[in-house]
Design a protein around this motif. Structure first.
Motif, PDB file in Angstrom:
ATOM      1  N   THR A   3      48.306  59.227  37.747  1.00  8.51           N
ATOM      2  CA  THR A   3      48.141  58.505  36.436  1.00  8.51           C
ATOM      3  C   THR A   3      48.854  57.225  36.591  1.00  8.51           C
ATOM      4  OG1 THR A   3      48.238  60.523  35.066  1.00  8.51           O
ATOM      5  CG2 THR A   3      48.569  58.685  33.954  1.00  8.51           C
ATOM      6  N   LYS A   4      48.242  56.014  36.195  1.00 11.69           N
ATOM      7  CA  LYS A   4      48.928  54.942  36.283  1.00 11.69           C
ATOM      8  C   LYS A   4      50.114  54.643  35.396  1.00 11.69           C
ATOM      9  CE  LYS A   4      47.767  49.891  36.478  1.00 11.69           C
ATOM     10  NZ  LYS A   4      46.706  48.794  36.228  1.00 11.69           N
ATOM     11  N   ASN A   6      52.322  52.854  32.843  1.00 14.20           N
ATOM     12  CA  ASN A   6      52.147  51.912  31.912  1.00 14.20           C
ATOM     13  C   ASN A   6      53.730  51.385  31.638  1.00 14.20           C
ATOM     14  OD1 ASN A   6      51.990  50.304  29.318  1.00 14.20           O
ATOM     15  ND2 ASN A   6      50.266  51.681  28.742  1.00 14.20           N
ATOM     16  N   SER A 128      53.677  60.401  38.224  1.00 15.88           N
ATOM     17  CA  SER A 128      52.880  60.127  39.240  1.00 15.88           C
ATOM     18  C   SER A 128      53.907  59.584  40.544  1.00 15.88           C
ATOM     19  CB  SER A 128      52.061  59.033  39.166  1.00 15.88           C
ATOM     20  OG  SER A 128      52.465  57.730  38.749  1.00 15.88           O
TER      21      SER A 128
END
Length: 231
Positions: A3-4, A6, A128
């Motif tokens: 997951t990127k 944020n 991540s």
């Protein structure tokens, strides 16, 4: 697929968390509040407010679950809140002759307000990353949030405690996904406002053994309803 991260959401979260903490402990805005337990809760509300604001602003699919992998909320509530409350209330009664019901409720809710932010939001957002980097970042931000930044021997020790606490509480969150569970573990040290002595240390050790054993046994016997949270 990772997951990127944020970063915008994390910045919003942390700015709100620190701002609320600063207002609560570095200004006189709460001086007119006579209820000391309410003041305690307001000191810990920043991480929860920051997390909820960041999730709303950025429309994040961020799980904030009280029950986690358990079938219902009563299970973690009984194991991680009621059990320590009963045992610690007994210790308080033996030592000072009264049951600190309101204090215990306040400490547990305070722990929940913090954990909504540090584990429920920030650990989720950094999942991540390699484990060590995630732990290090959370520990540093958590330490700085307390606004005791002088590099005294006591604060260096506190930073070490924060680091290992981030690792340990993070493991509980990864295994349970339950904010109630991590709030109970978080609150252990805060119960004993007058310091930790032999009785308190033995009680904390006993609770940790019970909780670790419960997590292992439960996870082996039950299929989790949620995917275990990444560390």
């Amino acid at each position: 697929m990772k997951t990127k991260i944020n970063f915008g959401a994390i910045i919003v979260y942390y700015v709100i968390a620190v701002a609320c903490r600063y207002i609560a402990v570095k200004t006189n805005l709460l001086s007119g509040i006579e209820n000391p337990y309410l003041v305690i809760l307001l000191r810990g509300a920043g991480p929860a407010l920051g997390a909820l604001a960041a999730i709303k602003i950025f429309s994040l699919q961020n799980p904030l679950s009280l029950k986690g992998i358990y079938k219902n909320t009563l299970i973690p509530f009984a194991v991680y809140w009621v059990l320590p409350a009963v045992l610690i209330a007994g210790v308080y009664y033996v030592t000072i002759g009264k049951f600190p019901i309101l204090l215990m409720f306040t400490v547990l809710v305070y722990g929940l307000l913090e954990e909504i932010g540090w584990r429920g939001f920030l650990q989720e957002q950094l999942k991540s990353l390699p484990k060590f980097y995630s732990i290090l970042i959370i520990a540093i931000l958590w330490f700085a949030w307390h606004l005791n930044l002088e590099m005294t021997a006591g604060n260096i020790i506190f930073l070490g405690i924060i680091f290992f606490g981030t690792w340990g509480i993070g493991k509980v969150y990864s295994s349970t996904g339950s904010l109630i569970a991590v709030a109970g573990v978080h609150s252990l040290n805060n119960f004993f406002r007058d310091g930790l002595h032999q009785t308190e240390l033995l009680l904390i050790a006993a609770l940790l053994v019970i909780w670790i054993g419960f997590i292992i046994i439960y996870n082996r016997r039950n299929k989790p309803e949620l995917t275990p949270v990444s560390e």
